[in-house]
Design an enzyme around this catalytic site. Structure first.
Site, short mmCIF file in Angstrom:
data_model
loop_
_atom_site.label_atom_id
_atom_site.label_comp_id
_atom_site.label_asym_id
_atom_site.label_seq_id
_atom_site.Cartn_x
_atom_site.Cartn_y
_atom_site.Cartn_z
N HIS A 41 -30.92 29.42 67.01
CA HIS A 41 -31.96 30.05 67.82
C HIS A 41 -33.05 29.04 68.15
CE1 HIS A 41 -30.59 34.21 66.30
NE2 HIS A 41 -30.06 33.92 67.47
N HIS A 73 -23.66 32.03 61.03
CA HIS A 73 -23.69 33.45 60.62
C HIS A 73 -22.32 33.99 60.24
CE1 HIS A 73 -27.62 33.63 62.27
NE2 HIS A 73 -27.28 33.72 63.53
N CYS A 95 -21.85 29.05 57.31
CA CYS A 95 -22.57 28.50 56.15
C CYS A 95 -21.82 28.89 54.87
CB CYS A 95 -23.99 29.06 56.12
SG CYS A 95 -24.89 28.54 54.65
N GLU A 125 -24.55 38.35 61.27
CA GLU A 125 -24.09 38.09 59.89
C GLU A 125 -23.75 39.40 59.18
OE1 GLU A 125 -26.81 35.82 57.32
OE2 GLU A 125 -25.95 36.89 55.62
N ASN A 226 -36.96 34.05 62.02
CA ASN A 226 -37.68 33.56 60.84
C ASN A 226 -38.91 32.74 61.24
OD1 ASN A 226 -37.01 30.49 60.13
ND2 ASN A 226 -35.19 31.40 61.05
S1 SF4 Z 1 -28.72 27.88 54.28
FE1 SF4 Z 1 -29.40 30.00 54.04
S2 SF4 Z 1 -30.63 30.47 55.86
FE2 SF4 Z 1 -29.44 28.64 56.29
S3 SF4 Z 1 -27.58 29.37 57.30
FE3 SF4 Z 1 -27.10 29.20 55.12
S4 SF4 Z 1 -27.53 31.22 54.29
FE4 SF4 Z 1 -28.51 31.14 56.30
#
Ligand code: SF4
Length: 284
Positions: A41, A73, A95, A125, A226
């Site tokens: 984003h 996500h 991630c 997500e 965020n």
């Molecule tokens: S490190 Fe945390 S905030 Fe970043 S993508 Fe992974 S789970 Fe989401």
């Protein structure tokens, strides 16, 4: 004017990794790489990735032949199946912390728990977590539910066994409160802490800095939840704050009479944008 950067600001581990994977994929796939939705984003980073060859698509119908990148996500398991069925190469940038939550949701469902995901129902997500849980459940078992508020938790039908996972960006205190409410709905409650502390760390670092500065510059995409939350926290704390995407937006007049200003950035803000902002502010 003195400029102080918050101790934790900018890219989280998962977003940094996803961007690296995207740049590498663009270099090694001259036939083209598409991402299902924007990988991050942040419009400036999306533009850089587009220059490198990453095409953003809304659905698979729009994908040219080649590779498709899964963003941090994650996606429902059936998307992987569909991609392979259509002959796309999959470049998975989910991630690892999100992957862990997906695996736990799936295994809870396979063990016979009704899965509850605590998070925002429309967030990609969360939608993917629900799909992973549903992929693991037995045919006659109820589907996974999403709970975002106390009212959602109170409205949940009673079940013998409930298994809970959280969207990784939830705040711990909020998760704990909702889990307390879910206790009333089940004989057995199994809870996994799937929260990643990247968001909370950025908030804590900014709050630590707020008492030491006369204003706060929050850097990041206007479509980044965020980053917007960081800005809102400043406003709640009655600190003068500005939400900007790039250094060019800074106006010297905003900081008239100030001696010390703080800078923070959301988890999707690249380092080069933060550095440009700090550099420009130091010249005021
Ligand atoms: S490190 Fe945390 S905030 Fe970043 S993508 Fe992974 S789970 Fe989401």
């Amino acid at each position: 004017m003195e400029v102080v950067l918050a101790q934790a600001a900018g890219f989280c581990y998962g977003v940094k990794r996803a961007c690296q994977v995207a740049f590498e994929a663009a270099q090694t796939h001259p036939g083209g790489v598409s991402s299902l939705g924007p990988i991050i984003h942040n419009p400036q980073m999306v533009a850089r990735l587009a220059e490198a060859g990453l095409k953003v698509i809304g659905d698979l119908e729009q994908a040219p032949v080649g590779a498709v990148l899964i963003r941090s996500h994650g996606v429902p398991p059936e998307v992987f199946g569909e991609l392979r069925r259509r002959g796309f190469e999959v470049v998975d940038a989910t991630c690892p912390l999100v992957q862990r939550a997906q695996r736990l949701a799936e295994s809870l469902a396979a063990e016979g728990y009704r899965v509850v995901v605590v998070g925002e129902p429309e967030h990609p997500e969360v939608k993917a977590l629900v799909a992973w849980a549903d992929a693991g459940r037995k045919p006659d078992a109820p589907g996974a539910a999403v709970v975002q508020t106390f009212a959602d938790a109170a409205a949940l039908s009673r079940a013998k066994r409930i298994g809970v996972v959280a969207q990784t960006t939830q705040l711990e205190e909020e998760y704990a409160r909702l889990v307390g409410e879910l206790l009333k709905c089940a004989d057995e409650l199994k809870v996994y802490n799937t929260i990643c502390d990247a968001t909370a760390k950025r908030q804590r670092a900014m709050l630590d800095l707020l008492g030491e500065v006369e204003g706060m510059v929050v850097v990041g995409g206007r479509n980044s939840a965020n980053t917007t939350r960081l800005y809102e926290r400043c406003r709640e704390m009655r600190v003068r704050a500005w939400h900007i995407e790039t250094a060019e937006e800074l106006e010297p007049a905003w900081f008239a009479g100030m001696r010390r200003v703080g800078v923070t950035a959301g988890a999707s803000t690249p380092d080069w944008i933060i550095e440009e902002v700090v550099e420009r502010l130091r010249g005021f």
